[in-house]
Design a protein around this motif. Structure first.
Motif, PDB file in Angstrom:
ATOM      1  N   GLN A  91     -10.941  11.874  12.476  1.00  0.00           N
ATOM      2  CA  GLN A  91     -10.996  10.727  11.567  1.00  0.00           C
ATOM      3  C   GLN A  91     -10.148  10.898  10.306  1.00  0.00           C
ATOM      4  O   GLN A  91      -9.331  10.036  10.007  1.00  0.00           O
ATOM      5  N   PRO A  92     -10.316  11.980   9.542  1.00  0.00           N
ATOM      6  CA  PRO A  92      -9.502  12.074   8.322  1.00  0.00           C
ATOM      7  C   PRO A  92      -8.009  12.203   8.605  1.00  0.00           C
ATOM      8  O   PRO A  92      -7.178  11.680   7.843  1.00  0.00           O
ATOM      9  N   GLN A  93      -7.658  12.858   9.701  1.00  0.00           N
ATOM     10  CA  GLN A  93      -6.234  13.000  10.036  1.00  0.00           C
ATOM     11  C   GLN A  93      -5.623  11.660  10.423  1.00  0.00           C
ATOM     12  O   GLN A  93      -4.497  11.338  10.018  1.00  0.00           O
ATOM     13  N   GLN A  95      -6.754   8.711   9.516  1.00  0.00           N
ATOM     14  CA  GLN A  95      -6.724   7.907   8.295  1.00  0.00           C
ATOM     15  C   GLN A  95      -5.502   8.258   7.439  1.00  0.00           C
ATOM     16  O   GLN A  95      -4.794   7.370   6.962  1.00  0.00           O
ATOM     17  N   GLU A  96      -5.261   9.531   7.281  1.00  0.00           N
ATOM     18  CA  GLU A  96      -4.106   9.984   6.486  1.00  0.00           C
ATOM     19  C   GLU A  96      -2.794   9.527   7.120  1.00  0.00           C
ATOM     20  O   GLU A  96      -1.897   9.048   6.427  1.00  0.00           O
ATOM     21  N   TYR A  97      -2.689   9.668   8.449  1.00  0.00           N
ATOM     22  CA  TYR A  97      -1.473   9.259   9.151  1.00  0.00           C
ATOM     23  C   TYR A  97      -1.243   7.754   9.010  1.00  0.00           C
ATOM     24  O   TYR A  97      -0.121   7.311   8.732  1.00  0.00           O
ATOM     25  N   ASP A  99      -2.465   5.755   6.708  1.00  0.00           N
ATOM     26  CA  ASP A  99      -2.167   5.433   5.307  1.00  0.00           C
ATOM     27  C   ASP A  99      -0.696   5.685   5.000  1.00  0.00           C
ATOM     28  O   ASP A  99      -0.074   4.926   4.255  1.00  0.00           O
ATOM     29  N   ALA A 100      -0.147   6.752   5.584  1.00  0.00           N
ATOM     30  CA  ALA A 100       1.263   7.096   5.354  1.00  0.00           C
ATOM     31  C   ALA A 100       2.207   6.233   6.188  1.00  0.00           C
ATOM     32  O   ALA A 100       3.411   6.183   5.907  1.00  0.00           O
ATOM     33  N   ASN A 101       1.677   5.534   7.203  1.00  0.00           N
ATOM     34  CA  ASN A 101       2.493   4.716   8.101  1.00  0.00           C
ATOM     35  C   ASN A 101       1.864   3.332   8.264  1.00  0.00           C
ATOM     36  O   ASN A 101       1.321   2.997   9.323  1.00  0.00           O
ATOM     37  N   ARG A 105      -0.089   1.253  11.441  1.00  0.00           N
ATOM     38  CA  ARG A 105      -1.446   0.740  11.309  1.00  0.00           C
ATOM     39  C   ARG A 105      -1.501  -0.741  11.686  1.00  0.00           C
ATOM     40  O   ARG A 105      -2.343  -1.159  12.474  1.00  0.00           O
TER      41      ARG A 105
END
Length: 123
Positions: A91-93, A95-97, A99-101, A105
């Motif tokens: 989940q956090p990975q 979300q981070e990916y 958010d950066a892309n 998304r």
């Protein structure tokens, strides 16, 4: 002629009254149940909300996701790195990916939109 005692006659009369009361209760008490309307069936599900419809929507989303990942190798590579991890670890990975892309998304959200629409309409 046979003579019955007062007690025997009393029991016979009481028994007859009891049997009559039971018969009356069964007849009159059972009559409303026999003539009562059956319970109303539950309201029908909205159209196109059957399990088969849901399976079709999920299959379409899965097929579109597959095409997207094959045509976007960097996104496919990222998701491949998550293999073997628990949902809590991913989940956090993810979300981070995402958010950066933001474009990725938006595209993935567009692909899964039919499933979101189905659940909103059919729940």
């Amino acid at each position: 002629m046979m003579s019955y005692s007062r007690r025997t006659r009393h029991r016979a009369i009481a028994g007859a009254v009891y049997i009559g009361a039971l018969a009356g209760a069964a007849f009159f008490g059972g009559a409303p149940a026999a003539t009562a309307q059956p319970p109303a069936p539950p309201p029908p599900a909205p159209p196109n909300c059957s399990p088969a419809d849901w399976a079709g929507v999920r299959a379409g989303v899965a097929a579109a996701t597959s095409v997207y990942l094959f045509t976007h190798p960097p996104v496919n590579d990222f998701f491949a790195t998550l293999e073997g991890q628990s949902r809590e670890e991913m989940q956090p990975q993810v979300q981070e990916y995402l958010d950066a892309n933001p474009q990725v998304r938006a595209e993935l959200e567009g692909i899964k939109q039919p499933a979101v629409d189905f659940l909103n309409r059919c729940r």
